[in-house]
Scaffold this motif. Structure first.
Motif, PDB file in Angstrom:
ATOM      1  N   LYS A  97      22.004  -5.943  99.244  1.00  0.00           N
ATOM      2  CA  LYS A  97      22.275  -7.383  99.207  1.00  0.00           C
ATOM      3  C   LYS A  97      21.399  -8.085  98.175  1.00  0.00           C
ATOM      4  O   LYS A  97      21.774  -9.111  97.637  1.00  0.00           O
ATOM      5  CB  LYS A  97      22.049  -7.999 100.587  1.00  0.00           C
ATOM      6  N   ASP A  98      20.218  -7.527  97.943  1.00  0.00           N
ATOM      7  CA  ASP A  98      19.306  -8.087  96.939  1.00  0.00           C
ATOM      8  C   ASP A  98      19.713  -7.564  95.566  1.00  0.00           C
ATOM      9  O   ASP A  98      19.009  -6.786  94.937  1.00  0.00           O
ATOM     10  CB  ASP A  98      17.858  -7.680  97.242  1.00  0.00           C
ATOM     11  N   SER A  99      20.883  -8.009  95.109  1.00  0.00           N
ATOM     12  CA  SER A  99      21.433  -7.465  93.871  1.00  0.00           C
ATOM     13  C   SER A  99      20.553  -7.743  92.655  1.00  0.00           C
ATOM     14  O   SER A  99      20.647  -7.050  91.651  1.00  0.00           O
ATOM     15  CB  SER A  99      22.837  -8.006  93.641  1.00  0.00           C
ATOM     16  N   TRP A 100      19.701  -8.725  92.734  1.00  0.00           N
ATOM     17  CA  TRP A 100      18.809  -9.048  91.626  1.00  0.00           C
ATOM     18  C   TRP A 100      17.708  -8.004  91.473  1.00  0.00           C
ATOM     19  O   TRP A 100      17.127  -7.852  90.409  1.00  0.00           O
ATOM     20  CB  TRP A 100      18.179 -10.421  91.823  1.00  0.00           C
ATOM     21  N   LEU A 101      17.432  -7.272  92.543  1.00  0.00           N
ATOM     22  CA  LEU A 101      16.371  -6.275  92.521  1.00  0.00           C
ATOM     23  C   LEU A 101      16.966  -4.932  92.127  1.00  0.00           C
ATOM     24  O   LEU A 101      17.752  -4.353  92.867  1.00  0.00           O
ATOM     25  CB  LEU A 101      15.717  -6.191  93.900  1.00  0.00           C
ATOM     26  N   GLU A 102      16.608  -4.476  90.949  1.00  0.00           N
ATOM     27  CA  GLU A 102      17.174  -3.231  90.451  1.00  0.00           C
ATOM     28  C   GLU A 102      16.299  -2.061  90.853  1.00  0.00           C
ATOM     29  O   GLU A 102      15.123  -2.209  91.110  1.00  0.00           O
ATOM     30  CB  GLU A 102      17.307  -3.301  88.933  1.00  0.00           C
TER      31      GLU A 102
END
Length: 179
Positions: A97-102
């Motif tokens: 869900k934390d798509s910003w965290l790669e």
């Protein structure tokens, strides 16, 4: 053409190109320069022990995965206790869900808490008992390493004796497992 020629100069001891180690050291020195000497030295000491724990933890995950794959097959994950699986799957879901965290998000074993890794080994003890001296040996080291790991993860400075304990336990593990 330059690369093939450069290697002959390099083998003769002539430096060509940028020295990556020197560059990395300079970049680190620049990034740490605003902070006091004691804080910088402590950070570098903690970075060393963090690197050791990072390598240890990831080797442990690989050791567990490879042992379970070899002995139980490719569906070994499905055979783990449901509390461990559901915990890891929930953490993976949050990470997705934390798509910003790669970063790596597909390996479920990577979402298992450090302390649960020993529980997996103990749950599957018959597969590991010829590799690890005893459950007591495993629990003692893993519990102490977990406490130190959590301390480090929250940027708290360890005492020198704790550094030595971490080095000793990781060295013991590597000797026993054969790394």
């Amino acid at each position: 053409m330059f690369e093939s020629e450069a290697s002959s100069f390099q083998s003769a001891g002539i430096e060509i190109g940028a020295d990556s180690q020197y560059t990395e050291k300079e970049l680190l020195a620049e990034a740490l320069s605003p902070f006091g000497l004691t804080r910088r030295n402590n950070a570098l000491e903690m970075a060393r022990v963090y690197a050791i724990l990072n390598c240890f933890e990831n080797e442990l995950r690989t050791f567990i995965r490879e042992t379970l794959e070899e002995k139980k097959g490719l569906d070994w994950w499905d055979q783990l206790p449901s509390r461990i699986k559901s915990h890891a799957e929930g953490r993976q879901e949050s990470a997705l869900k934390d798509s910003w965290l790669e970063g790596e998000k597909s390996d479920l074993l990577g979402f298992v808490d450090f302390g649960m890794l020993a529980k997996i080994i103990i749950e599957e003890w018959e597969l590991f008992n010829n590799l690890i001296p005893s459950q007591h040996w495993l629990k003692q080291r893993m519990e102490e390493l977990e406490r130190a790991r959590n301390f480090i993860a929250h940027n708290r400075m360890l005492l020198p004796s704790e550094f030595q304990r971490i080095y000793m336990y990781v060295s013991d593990w590597n000797r026993v497992i054969g790394l």
